[in-house]
Design a protein around this motif. Structure first.
Motif, PDB file in Angstrom:
ATOM      1  N   LEU A 146     -18.351  -0.228  17.487  1.00 57.94           N
ATOM      2  CA  LEU A 146     -17.724   0.598  18.523  1.00 57.94           C
ATOM      3  C   LEU A 146     -16.213   0.340  18.561  1.00 57.94           C
ATOM      4  CD1 LEU A 146     -18.342   2.637  20.698  1.00 57.94           C
ATOM      5  CD2 LEU A 146     -18.771   0.778  22.290  1.00 57.94           C
ATOM      6  N   THR A 190     -22.296   6.297  20.462  1.00 63.02           N
ATOM      7  CA  THR A 190     -21.605   5.895  21.685  1.00 63.02           C
ATOM      8  C   THR A 190     -20.149   6.350  21.659  1.00 63.02           C
ATOM      9  OG1 THR A 190     -22.993   3.927  21.664  1.00 63.02           O
ATOM     10  CG2 THR A 190     -21.164   3.948  23.207  1.00 63.02           C
ATOM     11  N   TYR A 216     -23.133  -3.886  16.805  1.00 64.17           N
ATOM     12  CA  TYR A 216     -22.912  -2.630  17.532  1.00 64.17           C
ATOM     13  C   TYR A 216     -21.523  -2.626  18.179  1.00 64.17           C
ATOM     14  CZ  TYR A 216     -23.150   0.464  21.603  1.00 64.17           C
ATOM     15  OH  TYR A 216     -22.870   1.398  22.547  1.00 64.17           O
ATOM     16  N   TRP A 257     -20.000  10.003  22.250  1.00 61.73           N
ATOM     17  CA  TRP A 257     -20.376  10.329  23.631  1.00 61.73           C
ATOM     18  C   TRP A 257     -19.233   9.965  24.575  1.00 61.73           C
ATOM     19  CZ3 TRP A 257     -21.872   7.430  28.104  1.00 61.73           C
ATOM     20  CH2 TRP A 257     -22.497   8.212  29.082  1.00 61.73           C
ATOM     21  N   GLY A 270     -24.207  14.029  24.850  1.00 60.54           N
ATOM     22  CA  GLY A 270     -25.062  13.101  24.129  1.00 60.54           C
ATOM     23  C   GLY A 270     -25.758  13.775  22.963  1.00 60.54           C
TER      24      GLY A 270
END
Lengths: 293, 316
Positions: free
Chosen positions: A35, A134, A31, A137, A177
């Protein structure tokens, strides 16, 4: 006696007896890697250009709004409206980053290296999805935070003013979101179908932009029900309509009545959830099959 | 059949054990047919022509493919029911290109080390160690896209090694390498199998390559087991003399047989086990006696290739 210099001691191969982390940590590692990849961190300068160009545009917009707010005291747009107005930037960002996250792995053939490790296939897909959600967001939420800080520091109502501002910010972050989840799941699904990043990017832009004319056509059909359901036809208008129903005047500009969805608000919310669910399901199915050759 | 093959299959003392392993793909293509084999730790060569089922077997061992029927154990674990446990202890080097071109070798191997469950700092340390062991030093910080084929193969090997597996599965590790690169790669694999104490399964369609470094050879063809044995057992037969005459091969064969030499035919050549120096003299005497044009007479090791010649149609 002085130590001999310039001697390389080959200590030979060392076995590893330390801890081996479990599924949660492996998921977390993938993850975080995703990112970082989304923003081109740890990558070549070329990989940083597009993500940071978008971040720059969004940041400048937020800075401008904040400046107007703090200097003149006029609210140009609410947090949720900001997320709405930046949807083009979100589409652009998804079109660049989603292929970077998954299409690249398909093309380079690196997937067998992942799937021969204790990483379940669905974890690969979900970690990438979560990374993209993410990133999106943060793309929208970061500038919202800048706007909030600007407003909070210049409020005339003391702590109550900050509190009221925060109450405005939170729905804005939630709405950001919603954008992130919908666009990430669709964008990643499209990207997972091809190893060619250009095709994936084109596909994403096509799905998000080519569907808006359908909304236009449906909304001038001679049936009020069809008109009110027209916004289901495109992801952007679907999110906008759901937001308008859920957030009301936080999203809809004063003097405008928002998208004419009649009483179908809950249906839009359900449709949004269903769209995300289907996209995630198809993504997981895709990764059950891919790279088994 | 040697003793080690008779150990109960699927027991956990064996490195890899399969029992009646069969894999049939969708279209009725049989990739593996009733494969029963058990091997001990060491360096194992898995040889077979392209399409013999080598890659299919490796993928079943990794739990990436479900066998159609039969049993399989890797390191005493069942990859069909507990693939994560198997994969945590196994390193896999795929045959095809598998490296993202824009990452550096150090970044990629570190990242994959973390995906194998290594803590962040350990992953970084072991990545540079693994890359050092495969012979990549300063260049490990450059993007992989600019690497030569040999360097890429080394990176693929390093990523299989980073998490200190107990077993390495290498699918055609010498593919695309020049002769010097092949030798270096084989030497490296041999070193991993001996000095590092990691068992290695090397897949290759080139028997001549793997027989140089293996303890055990497993040959498959059309998804069936041709033969599995210790390499020592296969090559322990005494050295042989190869005799080739331009004409009169049959005459010479008959003559040598009359001299009570156990002669056998191999194409245009006659093979005679080398008992002692007298064997030379007997052969030369026979050739001179029959006045045949001697083309060659040389001593050679029993070639493993001969042992895999399909003389036993259903050996299992």
């Amino acid at each position: 006696m002085p130590e001999p210099t310039g001697v390389i001691h080959d200590i030979g191969y060392q076995r590893y007896t330390g801890p081996r982390l479990g599924r949660r940590h492996v998921f977390g590692a993938l993850y975080l890697h995703g990112l970082r990849t989304a923003f081109g961190l740890g990558r070549s300068a070329k990989a940083k250009i597009f993500p940071w160009l978008v971040v720059g545009v969004v940041a400048v917009a937020a800075a401008g709004i904040t400046a107007v707010r703090t200097q003149i005291g006029e609210v140009v747009m609410t947090y949720a409206q900001f997320a709405d107005r930046m949807s083009w930037m979100v589409i652009f960002f998804v079109a660049v980053v989603a292929p970077e996250l998954v299409s690249r792995d398909l093309l380079s053939g690196v997937l067998p290296l992942y799937f021969s490790r204790p990483l379940p296939r669905e974890d690969y897909a979900l970690a990438k999805l979560l990374a993209l959600v993410t990133a999106l967001w943060l793309l929208l939420g970061g500038p919202q935070l800048v706007m909030f800080l600007g407003a909070a520091f210049t409020t005339d109502d003391g702590i109550r003013g900050v509190w009221n501002e925060l109450l405005d910010l939170l729905p804005g972050l939630l709405y950001a979101g919603l954008w992130a989840v919908v666009f990430a799941s669709i964008g990643l699904l499209i990207s997972s179908l091809t190893g060619k990043r250009a095709f994936a990017a084109g596909g994403i832009v096509a799905v998000f932009l080519m569907t808006t004319p359908i909304v236009g056509i449906l909304s001038i059909m001679p049936s009020q029900t069809v008109n009110e359901l027209a916004f289901l036809a495109s992801p952007s208008t679907l999110v906008g309509a759901t937001g308008a129903w859920a957030l009301g005047d936080l999203l809809v500009f004063e003097g405008s009545s928002g998208p004419p969805i009649g009483g179908f608000g809950p249906l839009y919310a359900v449709a949004t959830v269903a769209l995300v669910a289907v996209a995630v399901l198809l993504l997981l199915l895709r990764y059950r099959k891919v790279a088994t050759r | 059949m040697p003793r080690w093959l008779r150990v109960p299959t699927l027991s956990d003392v064996t490195l890899i054990a399969t029992e009646s392993l069969t894999k049939t793909y969708g279209g009725g293509v049989t990739a593996l047919a009733d494969l029963t084999v058990a091997v001990e730790p060491g360096i194992i060569g898995l040889v077979g022509a392209n399409g013999a089922g080598k890659s299919t077997l490796i993928k079943i061992l990794l739990g990436l493919l479900e066998p159609s029927s039969g049993q399989v154990r890797v390191l005493g674990l069942d990859p069909t029911t507990d693939p994560a446990a198997v994969r945590a202890r196994v390193g896999y080097m795929p045959e095809h290109d598998a490296l993202p071109p824009d990452l550096s070798a150090a970044e990629l191997v570190t990242h994959l080390g973390r995906i194998s469950g290594l803590p962040p700092t350990v992953a970084r340390e072991r990545a540079s160690e693994a890359l050092r062991h495969v012979g990549l030093h300063e260049e490990r910080h450059r993007a992989v896209g600019g690497y030569s084929t040999g360097m890429k193969q080394r990176v693929k090997l390093a990523q299989a090694l980073v998490h200190d597996p107990d077993l390495l599965l290498l699918d055609e590790p010498t593919n695309g390498l020049d002769p010097a690169g092949r030798d270096a790669m084989l030497a490296l694999i041999h070193r991993i199998g001996t000095e590092f104490g990691i068992s290695v399964l090397v897949c290759s369609h080139l028997l001549g390559e793997v027989e140089r470094i293996c303890d055990t050879l497993v040959a498959i063809d059309g998804g069936r087991l041709l033969r599995a044995d210790h390499i020592a057992a296969m090559t322990s037969a005494t050295d042989v003399l190869a005799v080739e005459v331009s004409e009169g091969t049959d005459l010479l064969a008959a003559r040598l047989a009359a001299l009570e030499l156990p002669v056998s035919r191999d194409g245009r050549m006659l093979l005679v086990p080398l008992a002692d120096d007298d064997t030379y003299d007997l052969i030369l005497g026979a050739v001179a006696e029959l006045d045949l044009p001697l083309h060659r007479l040389d001593q050679r090791r029993h070639r493993v290739a001969e042992l895999f010649a399909p003389r036993e149609p259903s050996h299992a």
